[in-house]
Write a protein that holds these residues in place. Sequence first.
Motif, PDB file in Angstrom:
ATOM      1  N   PRO A 104     -80.289 -17.336  71.947  1.00 37.65           N
ATOM      2  CA  PRO A 104     -80.856 -18.019  73.120  1.00 37.65           C
ATOM      3  C   PRO A 104     -82.266 -18.560  72.893  1.00 37.65           C
ATOM      4  CG  PRO A 104     -79.863 -15.919  73.737  1.00 37.65           C
ATOM      5  CD  PRO A 104     -79.940 -15.941  72.249  1.00 37.65           C
ATOM      6  N   ALA A 105     -82.973 -17.992  71.937  1.00 39.48           N
ATOM      7  CA  ALA A 105     -84.335 -18.466  71.680  1.00 39.48           C
ATOM      8  C   ALA A 105     -84.339 -19.752  70.860  1.00 39.48           C
ATOM      9  CB  ALA A 105     -85.136 -17.383  70.951  1.00 39.48           C
ATOM     10  N   LYS A 106     -83.193 -20.029  70.185  1.00 43.63           N
ATOM     11  CA  LYS A 106     -83.136 -21.213  69.336  1.00 43.63           C
ATOM     12  C   LYS A 106     -81.832 -21.984  69.560  1.00 43.63           C
ATOM     13  CE  LYS A 106     -85.939 -19.068  65.691  1.00 43.63           C
ATOM     14  NZ  LYS A 106     -85.975 -18.670  64.250  1.00 43.63           N
ATOM     15  N   PRO A 107     -81.658 -22.563  70.736  1.00 39.64           N
ATOM     16  CA  PRO A 107     -80.433 -23.335  70.986  1.00 39.64           C
ATOM     17  C   PRO A 107     -80.377 -24.567  70.099  1.00 39.64           C
ATOM     18  CG  PRO A 107     -82.017 -23.652  72.762  1.00 39.64           C
ATOM     19  CD  PRO A 107     -82.574 -22.569  71.888  1.00 39.64           C
ATOM     20  N   ILE A 141     -82.420 -29.220  78.995  1.00 37.85           N
ATOM     21  CA  ILE A 141     -82.062 -28.029  79.757  1.00 37.85           C
ATOM     22  C   ILE A 141     -83.043 -26.903  79.462  1.00 37.85           C
ATOM     23  CG2 ILE A 141     -79.609 -28.572  79.941  1.00 37.85           C
ATOM     24  CD1 ILE A 141     -79.088 -26.706  77.588  1.00 37.85           C
ATOM     25  N   VAL A 142     -83.109 -25.965  80.409  1.00 40.10           N
ATOM     26  CA  VAL A 142     -83.976 -24.798  80.262  1.00 40.10           C
ATOM     27  C   VAL A 142     -83.111 -23.550  80.398  1.00 40.10           C
ATOM     28  CG1 VAL A 142     -85.956 -23.537  81.168  1.00 40.10           C
ATOM     29  CG2 VAL A 142     -85.937 -26.042  81.246  1.00 40.10           C
ATOM     30  N   PHE A 143     -83.315 -22.577  79.505  1.00 37.57           N
ATOM     31  CA  PHE A 143     -82.629 -21.290  79.582  1.00 37.57           C
ATOM     32  C   PHE A 143     -83.551 -20.283  80.255  1.00 37.57           C
ATOM     33  CE2 PHE A 143     -80.637 -23.516  76.086  1.00 37.57           C
ATOM     34  CZ  PHE A 143     -79.288 -23.225  76.236  1.00 37.57           C
ATOM     35  N   LEU A 144     -83.000 -19.549  81.218  1.00 41.62           N
ATOM     36  CA  LEU A 144     -83.778 -18.542  81.942  1.00 41.62           C
ATOM     37  C   LEU A 144     -83.242 -17.154  81.631  1.00 41.62           C
ATOM     38  CD1 LEU A 144     -84.037 -20.165  85.502  1.00 41.62           C
ATOM     39  CD2 LEU A 144     -85.627 -20.390  83.581  1.00 41.62           C
ATOM     40  N   ASP A 145     -84.164 -16.223  81.438  1.00 41.52           N
ATOM     41  CA  ASP A 145     -83.822 -14.817  81.248  1.00 41.52           C
ATOM     42  C   ASP A 145     -83.702 -14.170  82.622  1.00 41.52           C
ATOM     43  OD1 ASP A 145     -83.619 -12.152  80.685  1.00 41.52           O
ATOM     44  OD2 ASP A 145     -85.359 -12.061  79.351  1.00 41.52           O
ATOM     45  N   ILE A 176     -78.093 -14.853  81.619  1.00 42.52           N
ATOM     46  CA  ILE A 176     -78.838 -16.053  81.241  1.00 42.52           C
ATOM     47  C   ILE A 176     -78.441 -17.188  82.183  1.00 42.52           C
ATOM     48  CG2 ILE A 176     -79.229 -17.796  79.456  1.00 42.52           C
ATOM     49  CD1 ILE A 176     -78.754 -15.647  77.370  1.00 42.52           C
ATOM     50  N   ALA A 177     -79.414 -17.927  82.661  1.00 45.51           N
ATOM     51  CA  ALA A 177     -79.155 -19.097  83.493  1.00 45.51           C
ATOM     52  C   ALA A 177     -79.492 -20.361  82.715  1.00 45.51           C
ATOM     53  CB  ALA A 177     -79.976 -19.056  84.778  1.00 45.51           C
ATOM     54  N   VAL A 178     -78.798 -21.445  83.054  1.00 38.47           N
ATOM     55  CA  VAL A 178     -79.057 -22.756  82.457  1.00 38.47           C
ATOM     56  C   VAL A 178     -79.407 -23.726  83.574  1.00 38.47           C
ATOM     57  CG1 VAL A 178     -78.087 -24.669  81.144  1.00 38.47           C
ATOM     58  CG2 VAL A 178     -77.491 -22.316  80.535  1.00 38.47           C
ATOM     59  N   VAL A 179     -80.521 -24.423  83.404  1.00 34.99           N
ATOM     60  CA  VAL A 179     -81.034 -25.349  84.412  1.00 34.99           C
ATOM     61  C   VAL A 179     -81.118 -26.743  83.794  1.00 34.99           C
ATOM     62  CG1 VAL A 179     -83.031 -25.932  85.848  1.00 34.99           C
ATOM     63  CG2 VAL A 179     -82.333 -23.529  85.581  1.00 34.99           C
ATOM     64  N   THR A 180     -80.637 -27.757  84.496  1.00 40.47           N
ATOM     65  CA  THR A 180     -80.728 -29.131  83.990  1.00 40.47           C
ATOM     66  C   THR A 180     -81.925 -29.842  84.598  1.00 40.47           C
ATOM     67  OG1 THR A 180     -79.354 -30.112  85.733  1.00 40.47           O
ATOM     68  CG2 THR A 180     -78.211 -29.185  83.827  1.00 40.47           C
ATOM     69  N   LYS A 197     -87.309 -15.681  84.220  1.00 39.69           N
ATOM     70  CA  LYS A 197     -88.366 -16.066  83.295  1.00 39.69           C
ATOM     71  C   LYS A 197     -87.813 -17.085  82.306  1.00 39.69           C
ATOM     72  CE  LYS A 197     -91.122 -12.964  85.076  1.00 39.69           C
ATOM     73  NZ  LYS A 197     -92.262 -13.375  85.954  1.00 39.69           N
ATOM     74  N   VAL A 198     -88.640 -18.079  81.953  1.00 44.57           N
ATOM     75  CA  VAL A 198     -88.215 -19.084  80.984  1.00 44.57           C
ATOM     76  C   VAL A 198     -88.024 -18.416  79.628  1.00 44.57           C
ATOM     77  CG1 VAL A 198     -88.857 -21.175  79.735  1.00 44.57           C
ATOM     78  CG2 VAL A 198     -89.284 -21.003  82.198  1.00 44.57           C
ATOM     79  N   LEU A 199     -86.839 -18.616  79.068  1.00 46.25           N
ATOM     80  CA  LEU A 199     -86.496 -18.032  77.774  1.00 46.25           C
ATOM     81  C   LEU A 199     -86.671 -19.051  76.657  1.00 46.25           C
ATOM     82  CD1 LEU A 199     -85.240 -15.673  76.156  1.00 46.25           C
ATOM     83  CD2 LEU A 199     -82.990 -16.548  76.799  1.00 46.25           C
TER      84      LEU A 199
END
Length: 500
Positions: free
Chosen positions: A261-264, A208-212, A193-197, A220-222
């Motif tokens: 991860p789907a519900k941070p 932030i956006v979580f990526l699969d 999982i990646a985290v993007v600010t 892909k955006v998670l």
Amino acid sequence: AIDESGFVVGQSIGTATIQASVGTVKATTTIEIVRNPVRELSIAPRTTRARTGDVVRFETVIAGQANARVSAVARWAVSGVGATIDADGGFVAERPGSYAVTAIIGERSAVATVTVVPREVARELEVVGRTPQEEFQTAEQWIVGKYAYLSSIMAGRIWVYDLSDPAKPVKVDSISFDARVINDVSTTADGKIAVVTREGASNRKNGIVFLDLADPAHPKVLSEYTETVTGGVHSAYVSGHYVYLTDDATGSLRVIDFADPAKPKEVARWQTESPLARPVKNAEGDTFVGGRMLHDVQVVDGLIYMGYWKDGLVILDVGNGIKGGSPENPQFVSQLRFNYSELYGSGWLAGAHSVFRYKNLVFLGDEVFPAQFDLTDKARIPTKGVVHVVDVTDILNPRKVAEYDVPEAGAHNMWVENDVMYIGYYSGGARVVDVSGELRGNLYRQGREMARLWTGDAKGFRPNLPFAWGAQPHNGLIYFNDVNTGIWVTKVVDPSERAR
């Protein structure tokens, strides 16, 4: 007797009262002058040899009447320019040469000598490969497995490169976001999982956006988290199933739990309290907190180290146990402030930015920009900023012991591994620094710099101007990222071995 500098000398046995005054404010102290119990004084070692930057610890050997051992505090001095000695007898030299070290207790004195030779750690950075030149400025890199993820400034994009052949990185994908600046990108330890600010989103929902990364070449955006951090996120650090991030709007730390991860969800918030902090509005009408800014974070062994701008280095317990903290209940541990106006003068935006914990040290980089600058302008942006080396052996009382300061350039992100610091030094390019042994004084002037690389390019966003952002060692290579020119894949080589 006392002189105009405030230096007091006991001249005869008895009691003296000393008074200091400023205007109508006065204070006094009493000193008892006793006979000097020291009859013989020597220094150990009497003579020694060291390299520039090595710390030599001198000690006094004291004998009183009938060779009785006595306790007394010595004043230390060193001859010549290029070396210093601290009150605890710790000696370090910036220049090769011969030095005389003197210990003084009352009228007794002793001398020892030290021969200092050059450190001789010079290496070279050999360029192995480069990423393709992108149209926009680049920012943070994160390398995991055989892929590099590179964020952007003013482009709202993450680029993905295949590093199977480090000499020829291949761009395999890119993903766009509603944001002007994607300042930070990182992944979980397993790279899944990646985290993007995000900063500067058109809908004012940054966060932030979580990526699969199930397919690491094609993220892909998670999910995303924006609820409490719509004002923008500058930096984030992933530890376990928590993201520790900086909130631009309030200058606070936020802790986001992404066990699902789907519900941070946000589980904690912490911030410094400062009389300088006050609500302000920008041109778009968004409310921010002026005077408080959290710039960078790192979590190591249950402690979070934060570059808290004007508030300096702040350390919290988020699971270490020293203060009963946890990710969901951060607890204050300690803080070390600096006077940035005194360090850099007026007309500069200056504060603590990057942090990196290594062994018993924290490397704390200052980011220093002009009061006004334009990231979209292709003209040179001047920078300043040193790296403070902070000893946290006593975690409750962090203290600065050394610094790394490249003249006419500014520090940014660093990575320390195997007693070597790799750092992007903005207009100073890529730097490699020996940080082995005990550190004191100015590491740059001690000859601890091992290698440097000019990361400018005629085809860069700002032609022929380096603007090195950071570094990451990976699989025996060092990846430096430059705002103007992208990623430089390098390796450190010993020129003497290559000559053979």
